[in-house]
Design a protein around this motif. Structure first.
Motif, PDB file in Angstrom:
ATOM      1  N   SER A  69      -3.266   1.537  -6.822  1.00  0.00           N
ATOM      2  CA  SER A  69      -1.801   1.494  -6.916  1.00  0.00           C
ATOM      3  C   SER A  69      -1.344   1.663  -8.353  1.00  0.00           C
ATOM      4  CB  SER A  69      -1.270   0.178  -6.352  1.00  0.00           C
ATOM      5  OG  SER A  69      -1.555   0.081  -4.979  1.00  0.00           O
ATOM      6  N   PRO A  91       3.938   1.959  -3.516  1.00  0.00           N
ATOM      7  CA  PRO A  91       3.587   2.629  -4.778  1.00  0.00           C
ATOM      8  C   PRO A  91       3.440   4.146  -4.607  1.00  0.00           C
ATOM      9  CG  PRO A  91       2.272   0.656  -4.532  1.00  0.00           C
ATOM     10  CD  PRO A  91       2.997   0.868  -3.223  1.00  0.00           C
ATOM     11  N   LYS A 150       0.814  -1.224   0.000  1.00  0.00           N
ATOM     12  CA  LYS A 150       0.000   0.000   0.000  1.00  0.00           C
ATOM     13  C   LYS A 150       0.849   1.277   0.000  1.00  0.00           C
ATOM     14  CE  LYS A 150      -3.810  -2.451   0.614  1.00  0.00           C
ATOM     15  NZ  LYS A 150      -3.367  -3.806   0.438  1.00  0.00           N
TER      16      LYS A 150
END
Length: 87
Positions: free
Chosen positions: A57, A31, A28
């Motif tokens: 993402s 990116p 999480k």
């Protein structure tokens, strides 16, 4: 190590591997940190994931311009930067 610190280790032209499995299994914070770094220090990387990332993402990475290649590639029209949309 924070995601921002890890993103500083990524240089232009690198091949980056990341876990995936849609939103349930993708990284999480990384990116977002990679996209932030690319906006501050333009670069292109090849991103290889074990499975699909969540739409958020992929969208974040695409919009930052960091992706030279994305494998495995999934066609999600809303995740394609406007300048690369096929006509």
């Amino acid at each position: 190590m924070s995601a921002d610190e890890a993103a500083k280790l990524i240089d232009d032209g690198m091949v980056v591997g990341m876990s995936g499995f849609t939103r349930a299994g993708d990284a999480k914070d990384m990116p977002i940190a990679m996209a932030k770094r690319a906006k501050e220090h333009p670069m292109k990387v090849t991103l290889i994931t074990g499975a699909s990332l969540g739409h958020d993402s992929d969208k974040t990475l695409t919009e930052s311009g960091i992706l030279a290649r994305r494998l495995p590639f999934r066609w999600i029209p809303r995740c394609v930067a406007p300048s690369t949309t096929a006509t």
